[in-house]
Design a protein around this motif. Structure first.
Motif, PDB file in Angstrom:
ATOM      1  N   ARG A 296       0.844  -1.197   0.000  1.00 46.60           N
ATOM      2  CA  ARG A 296       0.000   0.000   0.000  1.00 46.60           C
ATOM      3  C   ARG A 296       0.881   1.250   0.000  1.00 46.60           C
ATOM      4  O   ARG A 296       2.029   1.225   0.451  1.00 46.60           O
ATOM      5  CB  ARG A 296      -0.952   0.013   1.203  1.00 46.60           C
ATOM      6  CG  ARG A 296      -0.252   0.081   2.574  1.00 46.60           C
ATOM      7  CD  ARG A 296      -0.437   1.448   3.187  1.00 46.60           C
ATOM      8  NE  ARG A 296       0.250   1.648   4.446  1.00 46.60           N
ATOM      9  CZ  ARG A 296       1.497   2.063   4.557  1.00 46.60           C
ATOM     10  NH1 ARG A 296       2.232   2.261   3.487  1.00 46.60           N
ATOM     11  NH2 ARG A 296       2.048   2.278   5.739  1.00 46.60           N
TER      12      ARG A 296
ATOM     13  N   SER B 191      -2.894   9.821   6.712  1.00 40.58           N
ATOM     14  CA  SER B 191      -1.956   9.154   7.611  1.00 40.58           C
ATOM     15  C   SER B 191      -0.565   9.813   7.532  1.00 40.58           C
ATOM     16  O   SER B 191       0.141   9.937   8.533  1.00 40.58           O
ATOM     17  CB  SER B 191      -1.922   7.678   7.208  1.00 40.58           C
ATOM     18  OG  SER B 191      -1.218   6.937   8.096  1.00 40.58           O
TER      19      SER B 191
ATOM     20  N   LYS C  49       5.052  14.053  14.737  1.00 44.56           N
ATOM     21  CA  LYS C  49       6.502  14.175  14.940  1.00 44.56           C
ATOM     22  C   LYS C  49       6.978  15.624  14.858  1.00 44.56           C
ATOM     23  O   LYS C  49       8.191  15.870  14.797  1.00 44.56           O
ATOM     24  CB  LYS C  49       7.237  13.321  13.891  1.00 44.56           C
ATOM     25  CG  LYS C  49       6.956  11.833  14.074  1.00 44.56           C
ATOM     26  CD  LYS C  49       7.734  10.981  13.099  1.00 44.56           C
ATOM     27  CE  LYS C  49       7.644   9.530  13.497  1.00 44.56           C
ATOM     28  NZ  LYS C  49       8.890   8.849  13.603  1.00 44.56           N
TER      29      LYS C  49
ATOM     30  N   TYR D 149       9.903  -6.893  16.132  1.00 47.70           N
ATOM     31  CA  TYR D 149       8.816  -7.004  17.103  1.00 47.70           C
ATOM     32  C   TYR D 149       8.388  -8.463  17.299  1.00 47.70           C
ATOM     33  O   TYR D 149       7.330  -8.716  17.859  1.00 47.70           O
ATOM     34  CB  TYR D 149       7.607  -6.177  16.652  1.00 47.70           C
ATOM     35  CG  TYR D 149       7.857  -4.692  16.544  1.00 47.70           C
ATOM     36  CD1 TYR D 149       8.340  -3.962  17.620  1.00 47.70           C
ATOM     37  CD2 TYR D 149       7.591  -4.008  15.359  1.00 47.70           C
ATOM     38  CE1 TYR D 149       8.556  -2.591  17.521  1.00 47.70           C
ATOM     39  CE2 TYR D 149       7.795  -2.642  15.252  1.00 47.70           C
ATOM     40  CZ  TYR D 149       8.285  -1.942  16.336  1.00 47.70           C
ATOM     41  OH  TYR D 149       8.482  -0.588  16.231  1.00 47.70           O
TER      42      TYR D 149
ATOM     43  N   HIS E  25       9.955  -5.741  11.024  1.00 42.78           N
ATOM     44  CA  HIS E  25       9.925  -4.596  10.109  1.00 42.78           C
ATOM     45  C   HIS E  25      11.337  -4.301   9.604  1.00 42.78           C
ATOM     46  O   HIS E  25      12.265  -4.192  10.401  1.00 42.78           O
ATOM     47  CB  HIS E  25       9.424  -3.332  10.815  1.00 42.78           C
ATOM     48  CG  HIS E  25       7.991  -3.390  11.241  1.00 42.78           C
ATOM     49  ND1 HIS E  25       7.307  -2.288  11.680  1.00 42.78           N
ATOM     50  CD2 HIS E  25       7.105  -4.405  11.276  1.00 42.78           C
ATOM     51  CE1 HIS E  25       6.059  -2.637  11.980  1.00 42.78           C
ATOM     52  NE2 HIS E  25       5.913  -3.921  11.758  1.00 42.78           N
TER      53      HIS E  25
ATOM     54  N   GLU F 154       9.067   0.401   3.713  1.00 46.12           N
ATOM     55  CA  GLU F 154       8.991  -0.441   4.916  1.00 46.12           C
ATOM     56  C   GLU F 154       8.457  -1.813   4.521  1.00 46.12           C
ATOM     57  O   GLU F 154       7.387  -1.926   3.923  1.00 46.12           O
ATOM     58  CB  GLU F 154       8.067   0.179   5.962  1.00 46.12           C
ATOM     59  CG  GLU F 154       7.988  -0.682   7.225  1.00 46.12           C
ATOM     60  CD  GLU F 154       7.034  -0.119   8.278  1.00 46.12           C
ATOM     61  OE1 GLU F 154       7.520   0.498   9.238  1.00 46.12           O
ATOM     62  OE2 GLU F 154       5.813  -0.293   8.130  1.00 46.12           O
TER      63      GLU F 154
ATOM     64  N   GLN G  97       7.143  -5.303   6.019  1.00 42.81           N
ATOM     65  CA  GLN G  97       6.674  -5.975   7.243  1.00 42.81           C
ATOM     66  C   GLN G  97       6.543  -7.458   6.935  1.00 42.81           C
ATOM     67  O   GLN G  97       5.842  -7.838   5.999  1.00 42.81           O
ATOM     68  CB  GLN G  97       5.303  -5.453   7.669  1.00 42.81           C
ATOM     69  CG  GLN G  97       5.278  -3.978   8.023  1.00 42.81           C
ATOM     70  CD  GLN G  97       3.893  -3.507   8.506  1.00 42.81           C
ATOM     71  OE1 GLN G  97       2.907  -4.222   8.372  1.00 42.81           O
ATOM     72  NE2 GLN G  97       3.842  -2.322   9.062  1.00 42.81           N
TER      73      GLN G  97
ATOM     74  N   ALA H  99      -3.099  -8.840  14.182  1.00 43.68           N
ATOM     75  CA  ALA H  99      -2.891  -7.407  13.906  1.00 43.68           C
ATOM     76  C   ALA H  99      -4.107  -6.794  13.200  1.00 43.68           C
ATOM     77  O   ALA H  99      -4.514  -5.673  13.489  1.00 43.68           O
ATOM     78  CB  ALA H  99      -1.639  -7.208  13.060  1.00 43.68           C
TER      79      ALA H  99
HETATM   80  P1  0O2 Z   1      -0.564   2.441   8.297  1.00 42.38           P
HETATM   81  O1  0O2 Z   1      -2.043   2.407   8.135  1.00 42.38           O
HETATM   82  O2  0O2 Z   1       0.068   1.085   8.005  1.00 42.38           O
HETATM   83  O3  0O2 Z   1       0.095   3.532   7.592  1.00 42.38           O
HETATM   84  P2  0O2 Z   1       8.334   5.349  14.172  1.00 42.38           P
HETATM   85  O4  0O2 Z   1       8.433   5.815  12.746  1.00 42.38           O
HETATM   86  O5  0O2 Z   1       9.297   4.271  14.526  1.00 42.38           O
HETATM   87  O6  0O2 Z   1       8.316   6.481  15.129  1.00 42.38           O
HETATM   88  P3  0O2 Z   1       5.993   3.939  13.455  1.00 42.38           P
HETATM   89  O7  0O2 Z   1       6.071   4.354  12.045  1.00 42.38           O
HETATM   90  O8  0O2 Z   1       4.621   3.971  14.082  1.00 42.38           O
HETATM   91  O9  0O2 Z   1       6.893   4.765  14.391  1.00 42.38           O
HETATM   92  O10 0O2 Z   1       6.654   2.524  13.450  1.00 42.38           O
HETATM   93  P4  0O2 Z   1       6.223   1.111  13.933  1.00 42.38           P
HETATM   94  O11 0O2 Z   1       5.413   1.200  15.176  1.00 42.38           O
HETATM   95  O12 0O2 Z   1       7.463   0.329  13.963  1.00 42.38           O
HETATM   96  O13 0O2 Z   1       5.335   0.500  12.787  1.00 42.38           O
HETATM   97  C1  0O2 Z   1       4.360   1.149  12.063  1.00 42.38           C
HETATM   98  C2  0O2 Z   1       3.425   0.166  11.357  1.00 42.38           C
HETATM   99  O14 0O2 Z   1       3.464  -1.132  11.964  1.00 42.38           O
HETATM  100  C3  0O2 Z   1       1.979   0.609  11.518  1.00 42.38           C
HETATM  101  O15 0O2 Z   1       1.654   1.462  10.482  1.00 42.38           O
HETATM  102  C4  0O2 Z   1       1.202  -0.699  11.452  1.00 42.38           C
HETATM  103  O16 0O2 Z   1       1.064  -1.127  10.113  1.00 42.38           O
HETATM  104  C5  0O2 Z   1       2.150  -1.640  12.165  1.00 42.38           C
HETATM  105  N1  0O2 Z   1       1.910  -1.628  13.628  1.00 42.38           N
HETATM  106  C6  0O2 Z   1       2.768  -1.156  14.564  1.00 42.38           C
HETATM  107  N2  0O2 Z   1       2.260  -1.319  15.785  1.00 42.38           N
HETATM  108  C7  0O2 Z   1       1.058  -1.916  15.640  1.00 42.38           C
HETATM  109  C8  0O2 Z   1       0.060  -2.360  16.570  1.00 42.38           C
HETATM  110  O17 0O2 Z   1       0.172  -2.226  17.775  1.00 42.38           O
HETATM  111  N3  0O2 Z   1      -1.058  -2.952  16.035  1.00 42.38           N
HETATM  112  C9  0O2 Z   1      -1.234  -3.120  14.690  1.00 42.38           C
HETATM  113  N4  0O2 Z   1      -2.343  -3.712  14.271  1.00 42.38           N
HETATM  114  N5  0O2 Z   1      -0.289  -2.700  13.797  1.00 42.38           N
HETATM  115  C10 0O2 Z   1       0.823  -2.100  14.253  1.00 42.38           C
HETATM  116  P5  0O2 Z   1       0.785   2.772  10.769  1.00 42.38           P
HETATM  117  O18 0O2 Z   1       1.621   3.954  10.469  1.00 42.38           O
HETATM  118  O19 0O2 Z   1       0.169   2.721  12.130  1.00 42.38           O
HETATM  119  O20 0O2 Z   1      -0.414   2.711   9.835  1.00 42.38           O
END
Ligand code: 0O2
Length: 229
Positions: free
Chosen positions: A70, A76, A84, A134, A147, A166, A168, A178
């Motif tokens: 995506r 977002s 930030k 993670y 990640h 990124e 995953q 998730a």
């Molecule tokens: P979307 O809709 O995918 O865009 P950082 O940059 O390190 O300060 P960031 O980017 O939040 O912080 O990094 P993180 O937490 O390593 O990973 C971000 C993405 O991992 C998220 O994207 C989710 O896709 C997934 N993710 C992380 N934590 C969780 C969680 O607790 N639950 C779920 N379901 N997914 C999670 P975004 O940006 O949130 O959204």
């Protein structure tokens, strides 16, 4: 192309709000950046598809269940830059956000996650900027996934451009958890007691599905060992 047009239109709306920026001169930059992210996604997806085919040929098994990708939604993107305290501009998106291009690889087994991550990292056109494991260290709520923040070159008409993305990697069980957790997290009408209760229950589900992942891995190891005797 339709997807990129929609994203750029929405970005234009967001970036020009409150007179923050006139995007007119930046519209081409926005289009180019979004299509560069789309190209990076295609390149990385292809790398995983190639690996999957290779393993199927060499080892008679497919480590990958499915691949999805995506482009991060404009809302977002804005929320993250605001969170930030970063400028909301095209340059800022390019310099500060690493997950505008996102690729999710779903594997059957935990071992396959590390195998595929290793294979990707070893490719000499890929630069790894950050690894967030993670799985070894789950988030407090139970979230598990590997990640990889990477940079990949894409080759355009007259230039080579490095693009961040990124990746995953997670198992089917991690994806199941998730997906549902993400859906439930947005139900914001809960009282603090119910919020804490459901968070605890979700954590238990994450741990249960993790046990299932390890059990499945164990069963596969037994079968593979027997096959190799
Ligand atoms: P979307 O809709 O995918 O865009 P950082 O940059 O390190 O300060 P960031 O980017 O939040 O912080 O990094 P993180 O937490 O390593 O990973 C971000 C993405 O991992 C998220 O994207 C989710 O896709 C997934 N993710 C992380 N934590 C969780 C969680 O607790 N639950 C779920 N379901 N997914 C999670 P975004 O940006 O949130 O959204």
């Amino acid at each position: 192309m339709e997807e990129i047009k929609k994203i750029v239109d929405k970005l234009q709306q967001i970036l020009t709000q409150d007179g923050r920026l006139s995007l007119d001169e930046n519209i081409n930059k926005a289009r180019e950046l979004m299509s560069a992210y789309r190209c990076a996604i295609m390149e990385i997806e292809t790398k995983f598809k190639v690996l999957n085919d290779w393993f199927s040929l060499q080892h008679e098994r497919n480590p990958i269940e499915s691949i999805t990708s995506r482009l991060k939604s404009p809302e977002s993107i804005r929320d993250k830059l605001e969170r930030k305290h970063l400028p909301i501009t095209i340059t800022s998106i390019e310099e500060n956000l690493y997950d505008v291009a996102g690729i999710r690889v779903i594997c059957s087994f935990i071992d396959d996650i590390y195998l595929l991550a290793d294979c990707l990292i070893r490719q000499d056109d890929i630069k790894v900027l950050e690894v967030k494991d993670y799985i070894k260290t789950p988030k407090k709520n139970g979230y598990r996934s590997l990640h990889l923040i990477v940079e990949i070159p894409i080759f355009l008409e007259t230039q080579k451009k490095y693009v961040k993305a990124e990746v995953q990697l997670r198992t089917i069980a991690m994806e199941f958890w998730a997906k549902l957790e993400h859906r439930l997290r947005y139900k914001k009408h809960l009282s603090p007691e119910l919020y804490n209760y459901t968070a605890d229950e979700l954590l238990k589900c994450a741990n249960a599905s993790n046990q299932l992942d390890y059990k499945m891995q164990e069963i596969r190891n037994i079968i593979e060992n027997e096959k190799n005797k």
